[in-house]
Write an enzyme that holds these catalytic residues in place. Structure first.
Site, PDB file in Angstrom:
ATOM      1  N   ASP A 287     -63.556  11.744 -21.182  1.00  0.00           N
ATOM      2  CA  ASP A 287     -63.702  10.504 -21.931  1.00  0.00           C
ATOM      3  C   ASP A 287     -62.777  10.602 -23.156  1.00  0.00           C
ATOM      4  OD1 ASP A 287     -64.421   8.036 -22.839  1.00  0.00           O
ATOM      5  OD2 ASP A 287     -66.567   8.340 -22.574  1.00  0.00           O
TER       6      ASP A 287
HETATM    7  C1  BGC Z   1     -65.785   5.129 -23.433  1.00  0.00           C
HETATM    8  C2  BGC Z   1     -65.396   5.064 -21.984  1.00  0.00           C
HETATM    9  C3  BGC Z   1     -64.092   4.313 -21.827  1.00  0.00           C
HETATM   10  C4  BGC Z   1     -63.030   4.972 -22.664  1.00  0.00           C
HETATM   11  C5  BGC Z   1     -61.677   4.329 -22.527  1.00  0.00           C
HETATM   12  C6  BGC Z   1     -64.635   5.573 -24.322  1.00  0.00           C
HETATM   13  O1  BGC Z   1     -64.926   5.366 -25.661  1.00  0.00           O
HETATM   14  O2  BGC Z   1     -66.884   5.991 -23.582  1.00  0.00           O
HETATM   15  O3  BGC Z   1     -66.411   4.463 -21.241  1.00  0.00           O
HETATM   16  O4  BGC Z   1     -63.746   4.240 -20.489  1.00  0.00           O
HETATM   17  O5  BGC Z   1     -63.427   4.938 -24.018  1.00  0.00           O
HETATM   18  O6  BGC Z   1     -61.613   3.083 -23.106  1.00  0.00           O
END
Ligand code: BGC
Length: 761
Positions: A287
């Site tokens: 993530d």
């Molecule tokens: C979130 C994810 C997301 C990623 C990219 C993160 O802050 O937890 O779910 O896919 O950002 O945008």
């Protein structure tokens, strides 16, 4: 071999294949061809170029001063995220395929969660449809639009089971149940990816956040998760497994600590379970900033340690934190990371790019975008999806459906006419909301002959602003002064007083659920409750439409407001779909994918709990709160209709089966009312005794069916090892045990129609 041991051997084989064993996949010729090409390319790559493929960088204006070209030119990035600009996609791709040494194309990734231009209901709403086909089709449309715009890879589906309504990200998933969650997970992967990875007009899917992110302590986002292996295997992992079995090309690791080991560097999850047991062949992305976070989490000593341990645990691509490009090369030179480890991480990334055909067709056709986005057909489907997601929670005295002859209606509340909040969370990347609001939907429905007045009432807002609001400049109004709020309040009540009927549209702003949007209360935020009570006091008939991303404790409304329709954040066609339901053009058939607790103090509340030693309902039952009922306000699976359905004749093909065998179960269903409608037949089981205590009920089958007035039908399910087995804490493995089972069928998780099944050795 006697028949008993034959049955046991068969059961073991089924369990091995169906529940626990590695999915032994023979490489297809196409796979072998891709693997050969990947190896040939890998042989030409420098260590730095390999590390580049493991690196995902931001492509837009965040973080400030970002220059993606530089990294792409030297082969220093394999993927770009947080960019949503078709022309820029081509510009950046051109740098990668024309200016970098090996001309490896970039993979463009974005969060396409519930639609790209045409926005569907938020995922929790889609799950409320209990209709995986609609979910699949919606994500197919999302994929078509996003791919036409130049995106290759979506960070969806989010398949985290969530049982605590305080957690803001409950809106992004399918709710509390692993069986429904698995069905929705698989449907979304099929919708995004199509029949094979690389199908035209589709995206690569990413099952996230692996795993158990939804069990964050206290419902606080990113907080630690303590989940024993049994719960992990029986509840939190099944939707991931379903996504992997449906062919998900990628998986995203979760942020938080799982049992004290961050998911980002969790070898048990990323290697043992995902690859070892499930045979996952794709790649794992962290993530955002997840690898760097390992230091903040008090796990890694420094960023070098973080990079080493994440890669060793099976984390292939690093999103945005840059610890891999900073440290991996030195780690390899120092012998702390092997080249084989790096190669193993690069291979599936290159394979995905090849399967997508990016080496042959790296660019997006800019002339096609406008004609693909938001076609009338896509919008029409968004309307269908929204109609199917709506859940009728209350309808006293059949106040709904409304008469079309109403001549004066008031539409009141802060969510009645907000496009952005009608669409819901995840609209941060340059998306201009194009939603039809509930106010507009009602005006469209009634036409010019009726007078439809609107008053928003006092504004609602988060006490602590959302991190994501910085990406939506100008979308939030400045705060009202107390005097302005009072005036707005008075005007709303006045508007209601002048009408024949009031539709109150209350709930949560889009930024009140989603990431970093946990709440310590489940009440209607701001002065909405006060306004609702004031409007009800006018004596006008009131219909409450909820626009929100989580269960809300609407106890007062559940007693005092005639009708309540849960519309979630219903998307681009949301307002029209709400009007379709309110005026009876559509009979609502959605069901809750999550329990509605009476108060935040009840969270986490879910139906599949274990029994306690004092049976519920007995005078000795003390596993309750003394200051109020312990039962949910609305149970899992619940939802009304404008017609009534009766369930009867629950029967098993045979009352007894052996371990490993499958038995058919049928239930009859009749539309006993005067209009056509949809029922969702739900099947629940309970294993009465065994090696472990089992939940008092677990969903093991469901079917949404449309019946004409008076029509009868039969729904058939089957119960076999996959439905009757479980991961046993006592045995440390999947088992199916001889035992007596309760079986229930009906319209929600309190279904009373009962049968017994005996499973013998
Ligand atoms: C979130 C994810 C997301 C990623 C990219 C993160 O802050 O937890 O779910 O896919 O950002 O945008």
């Amino acid at each position: 071999m006697g028949s008993t041991s034959r049955a046991a051997a068969f059961a073991a084989a089924v369990l091995q294949a169906g529940l626990s064993g590695a999915l032994a996949r023979e490489a297809a010729p196409a796979d072998r061809e891709v693997a050969g090409k990947v190896d040939a390319l890998l042989a030409r790559m420098s260590l730095e170029e390999k590390i580049g493929q493991l690196t995902q960088i931001a492509g837009g204006a965040f973080p400030p001063g970002n220059k993606p070209e530089e990294a792409l030119r030297r082969g220093g990035a394999g993927s770009v995220l947080w960019l949503n600009d078709t022309r820029r996609f081509n510009e950046l791709q051109r740098v990668a395929v024309e200016e970098s040494r090996l001309r490896i194309p970039v993979l463009f990734a974005l969060d396409v969660i519930h639609g790209y231009r045409t926005i569907f209901p938020v995922p929790l709403g889609m799950a409320a449809s209990w209709d995986p086909e609609v979910e699949e089709k919606a994500q197919e449309i999302a994929a078509r639009e996003a791919r036409a715009a130049g995106i290759h890879w979506t960070f969806a589906p989010m398949v985290d089971i969530a049982r605590d309504a305080r957690w803001g990200r409950i809106v992004e998933g399918a709710g509390e149940d692993p069986y429904l969650g698995a069905a929705m997970a698989a449907a979304q992967v099929r919708g995004f990816q199509g029949p094979t990875l690389g199908a035209p007009d589709r995206l690569v899917a990413c099952a996230k956040h692996f795993a158990a992110y939804g069990a964050a302590e206290g419902g606080r986002d990113y907080d630690s998760v303590y989940v024993p292996e049994g719960l992990l295997r029986n509840v939190y992992l099944p939707p991931f497994r379903a996504a992997v079995e449906a062919g998900a090309g990628t998986v995203m690791s979760a942020y938080m600590d799982l049992n004290d080991v961050p998911a980002t560097a969790n070898r048990f999850l990323l290697r043992d379970v995902l690859r070892g047991e499930w045979g996952f062949q794709g790649f794992v992305v962290s993530d955002a900033f997840g690898v760097g976070n390992l230091v903040a989490q008090g796990f890694a000593r420094d960023r070098r340690d973080a990079a080493r341990r994440a890669l060793a645990a099976g984390l292939d691509m690093e999103m945005a934190s840059g610890a891999y490009p900073e440290h991996l090369a030195a780690l390899v030179r120092d012998g702390a990371v092997t080249m084989a480890q790096v190669d193993a991480a690069v291979r599936p990334i290159l394979a995905v790019k090849m399967r997508l055909g990016l080496f042959n067709r790296p660019y997006v056709d800019e002339s096609r975008v406008a004609q693909v986005l938001a076609t009338p057909g896509h919008r029409e489907y968004a309307r269908v999806a929204a109609q199917r997601s709506m859940v009728l929670l209350r309808n006293e005295g059949a106040i709904l459906p409304l008469r079309r002859s109403l001549s004066r209606v008031a539409v009141v509340g802060p969510l009645a006419d907000s496009r952005a909040d009608t669409e819901g969370s995840w609209m941060v990347f340059g998306h201009v909301p194009a939603a039809v609001t509930v106010l507009e939907g009602i005006r469209n429905k009634l036409g010019p002959a009726a007078r439809v007045d609107h008053a928003p009432g006092p504004d609602i807002r988060r006490d602590v602003p959302s991190f994501f609001d910085q990406f939506l400049p100008g979308r939030r109004k400045p705060a009202q002064t107390p005097a302005e709020a009072d005036a707005a309040f008075a005007q709303a009540v006045e508007t209601a007083r002048g009408a024949e009927l009031v539709v109150m549209v209350l709930g949560e702003l889009a930024n009140m659920s989603g990431e970093a949007a946990s709440r310590a209360s489940l009440d209607l935020p701001g002065r909405q409750q006060e306004l609702l009570e004031a409007v009800v006091r006018t004596g006008k008939p009131v219909v409450l439409v909820l626009v929100n991303g989580r269960p809300l404790s609407i106890n007062w409304a559940a007693e005092h407001v005639g009708a309540i329709l849960e519309a979630w954040h219903p998307g681009t066609e949301g307002g029209n779909a709400v009007a379709d339901v309110l005026f009876g053009d559509v009979n609502p058939g959605g069901k809750l994918p999550v329990t509605f607790p009476r108060s935040v103090g009840h969270a986490p509340l879910y139906y599949a709990r274990n029994l306690t030693h004092q049976p519920e309902g007995s005078p000795m039952y003390q596993s309750r709160y003394w200051d109020g009922p312990t039962t949910p306000l609305y149970p899992f699976g619940y939802g009304l209709s404008y017609t009534t359905f009766t369930f009867s004749g629950l029967r098993l093909e045979r009352p007894e089966v052996r371990v490993g065998e499958t038995v058919g179960v049928s239930v009859d269903l009749e539309n006993a009312g005067r209009v056509a409608g949809d029922a969702v037949a739900q099947l629940y089981v309970h294993q009465r005794s065994g090696s472990d205590s089992r939940p008092m009920r677990e969903l093991k089958g469901f079917r949404r069916a449309t019946l004409r007035p008076g029509e009868k039908g039969t729904v058939r399910f089957s119960l076999g090892p996959a439905e009757l087995g479980y991961w046993s804490t006592r045995h440390g493995k999947w088992v199916q045990e001889p035992a007596a089972f309760d079986v229930w069928a009906g319209g929600d998780s309190t279904a009373a129609l009962h049968a017994e099944l005996t499973v013998t050795p």
